[in-house]
Design a protein around this motif. Structure first.
Motif, mmCIF file in Angstrom:
data_model
loop_
_atom_site.group_PDB
_atom_site.id
_atom_site.type_symbol
_atom_site.label_atom_id
_atom_site.label_comp_id
_atom_site.label_asym_id
_atom_site.label_seq_id
_atom_site.Cartn_x
_atom_site.Cartn_y
_atom_site.Cartn_z
ATOM 1 N N LEU A 84 0.847 -1.276 0.067
ATOM 2 C CA LEU A 84 -0.196 0.008 0.042
ATOM 3 C C LEU A 84 1.020 1.307 0.031
ATOM 4 C CD1 LEU A 84 -2.736 -0.937 2.847
ATOM 5 C CD2 LEU A 84 -2.837 -1.100 -0.109
ATOM 6 N N THR A 85 0.170 2.274 -0.952
ATOM 7 C CA THR A 85 1.164 3.470 -0.790
ATOM 8 C C THR A 85 0.041 4.654 -0.692
ATOM 9 O OG1 THR A 85 2.849 2.740 -2.467
ATOM 10 C CG2 THR A 85 2.482 5.050 -2.076
ATOM 11 N N LEU A 86 0.241 5.647 0.087
ATOM 12 C CA LEU A 86 -0.859 6.315 0.209
ATOM 13 C C LEU A 86 -0.317 7.930 -0.315
ATOM 14 C CD1 LEU A 86 -3.811 7.290 1.208
ATOM 15 C CD2 LEU A 86 -2.510 7.972 3.490
ATOM 16 N N PRO B 235 3.902 6.218 2.758
ATOM 17 C CA PRO B 235 3.201 7.449 2.618
ATOM 18 C C PRO B 235 4.314 8.238 1.540
ATOM 19 C CG PRO B 235 4.632 7.547 4.619
ATOM 20 C CD PRO B 235 4.846 6.103 4.132
ATOM 21 N N VAL B 236 3.488 8.812 0.498
ATOM 22 C CA VAL B 236 4.104 9.759 -0.273
ATOM 23 C C VAL B 236 3.521 11.146 -0.255
ATOM 24 C CG1 VAL B 236 4.437 10.343 -2.716
ATOM 25 C CG2 VAL B 236 4.772 7.856 -1.858
ATOM 26 N N LEU B 237 4.362 12.211 0.157
ATOM 27 C CA LEU B 237 3.986 13.467 0.272
ATOM 28 C C LEU B 237 3.841 14.119 -1.233
ATOM 29 C CD1 LEU B 237 5.010 16.161 2.784
ATOM 30 C CD2 LEU B 237 4.717 16.949 0.380
ATOM 31 N N VAL B 238 2.518 14.649 -1.621
ATOM 32 C CA VAL B 238 2.461 15.142 -2.967
ATOM 33 C C VAL B 238 2.444 16.678 -2.849
ATOM 34 C CG1 VAL B 238 0.906 15.516 -4.865
ATOM 35 C CG2 VAL B 238 1.181 13.209 -3.624
ATOM 36 N N GLY C 162 6.702 18.831 -11.492
ATOM 37 C CA GLY C 162 7.096 17.534 -11.657
ATOM 38 C C GLY C 162 6.277 16.521 -10.989
ATOM 39 N N ASP C 163 6.176 16.908 -9.434
ATOM 40 C CA ASP C 163 5.584 16.372 -8.580
ATOM 41 C C ASP C 163 3.760 16.038 -8.884
ATOM 42 O OD1 ASP C 163 5.860 14.561 -6.511
ATOM 43 O OD2 ASP C 163 5.847 16.149 -4.951
ATOM 44 N N HIS C 164 3.250 17.350 -9.317
ATOM 45 C CA HIS C 164 2.096 17.321 -9.784
ATOM 46 C C HIS C 164 1.764 16.445 -11.077
ATOM 47 C CE1 HIS C 164 -1.618 20.059 -10.333
ATOM 48 N NE2 HIS C 164 -2.022 19.031 -10.045
ATOM 49 N N ALA C 165 2.442 16.562 -11.883
ATOM 50 C CA ALA C 165 2.612 15.651 -13.401
ATOM 51 C C ALA C 165 2.365 14.221 -12.852
ATOM 52 C CB ALA C 165 3.576 16.118 -14.158
ATOM 53 N N ARG C 166 3.224 13.846 -12.057
ATOM 54 C CA ARG C 166 3.433 12.430 -11.633
ATOM 55 C C ARG C 166 2.242 12.124 -11.013
ATOM 56 N NH1 ARG C 166 8.779 13.748 -11.017
ATOM 57 N NH2 ARG C 166 8.404 14.620 -8.950
ATOM 58 N N PRO D 88 -6.819 12.222 -1.038
ATOM 59 C CA PRO D 88 -5.833 11.361 -1.084
ATOM 60 C C PRO D 88 -6.038 10.365 -2.313
ATOM 61 C CG PRO D 88 -7.194 10.949 0.735
ATOM 62 C CD PRO D 88 -7.693 12.096 0.029
ATOM 63 N N VAL D 89 -5.036 9.369 -2.531
ATOM 64 C CA VAL D 89 -5.171 8.289 -3.564
ATOM 65 C C VAL D 89 -4.558 7.264 -2.743
ATOM 66 C CG1 VAL D 89 -4.820 7.563 -5.705
ATOM 67 C CG2 VAL D 89 -5.579 9.924 -5.461
ATOM 68 N N LEU D 90 -5.077 6.096 -2.854
ATOM 69 C CA LEU D 90 -4.492 4.970 -2.338
ATOM 70 C C LEU D 90 -3.856 3.973 -3.501
ATOM 71 C CD1 LEU D 90 -3.400 3.271 0.280
ATOM 72 C CD2 LEU D 90 -5.739 1.937 -0.130
ATOM 73 N N ARG D 91 -2.551 3.613 -3.664
ATOM 74 C CA ARG D 91 -2.250 2.486 -4.725
ATOM 75 C C ARG D 91 -1.990 1.166 -3.778
ATOM 76 N NH1 ARG D 91 -2.059 0.344 -9.686
ATOM 77 N NH2 ARG D 91 -0.272 -1.271 -9.632
#
Length: 229
Positions: A3-5, A30-33, A39-43, A54-57
């Motif tokens: 899981l990645t949040l 956890p991934v801080l967006v 670049g962060d926004h595009a990813r 949030p989005v969970l992968r």
């Protein structure tokens, strides 16, 4: 880790999911967006083009799950903790979903409208819209005072989905439009939420970012120094 949040420590809807994760003791990365970073926004848009956190992968299930409520329900279904976030009883389950939506639509939404207006240039302020949002919060507080009278948690006898939604919504809204001295049931409920270790941990992690909250000048000192222990 499966899981990645993707979230941000100052985003109240992200707090809602983090509370559920910490309640269950579920491991995640956890991934801080940083949406201000191109670049962060595009990813992040590659992951979820709507661009809302949030989005969970979930790599194990090859799934991308957006929207805070859906994420909490997904975790409850596939990565349950000791205490379910949704009641087993179907009627109580509907009640939990109702009050989850109540906090999102009638506390979070007007609160965020007021916050976003603070960022506008002076000649573009929506004073009528802010006044309407403040009135919506007063109506919501009145309904919650009635709902919470004699209750420990919002739905049923245990902490759950609706409480995950309530904690961040009331935390930020209460600074902007105070509950009022006569709403003792609401104030007591908020103190119980604040004493919850999962919520205290979320707030402790968010503290380095609190100064960027546009109503930081209204934030009580106890929130600025809150321990996550």
């Amino acid at each position: 880790m499966s899981l990645t949040l993707y979230s941000h420590p100052l985003a109240s809807y992200c707090h809602k999911v983090l509370i559920a994760l910490y309640e269950a003791g579920t491991d995640f990365d956890p991934v801080l967006v940083d949406l201000a970073d191109p670049g962060d926004h595009a990813r992040f848009l590659d992951l979820w083009p709507v661009g809302k956190m949030p989005v969970l992968r979930d790599d194990a299930r090859d799934a991308v799950i957006p929207e805070a409520t859906i994420i909490v329900e997904y975790l409850d279904l596939h990565y349950p903790g000791p205490q379910p976030m949704l009641p087993a009883d179907p009627d109580l389950c509907l009640e939990a979903r109702l009050w989850d939506r109540f906090f999102d639509l009638h506390v979070q939404d007007p609160m965020q409208r007021i916050v976003f207006d603070r960022f506008r240039p002076e000649d573009q302020k929506d004073r009528i819209g802010v006044a309407e949002a403040e009135q919506r919060l007063q109506v919501a507080y009145g309904m919650l005072e009635t709902r919470l009278s004699g209750r420990r948690w919002c739905v049923g006898d245990t902490f759950g989905l609706a409480d995950c939604a309530a904690a961040p919504a009331l935390f930020f809204a209460g600074m902007i439009v105070p509950f009022g001295e006569d709403r003792t049931a609401l104030a007591d409920y908020f103190e119980r939420l604040l004493a919850r270790p999962s919520f205290r941990r979320v707030l402790a992690e968010a503290q380095p970012y609190f100064e960027y909250f546009p109503f930081y000048d209204r934030m009580p000192e106890r929130f600025r120094t809150l321990s996550g222990d």
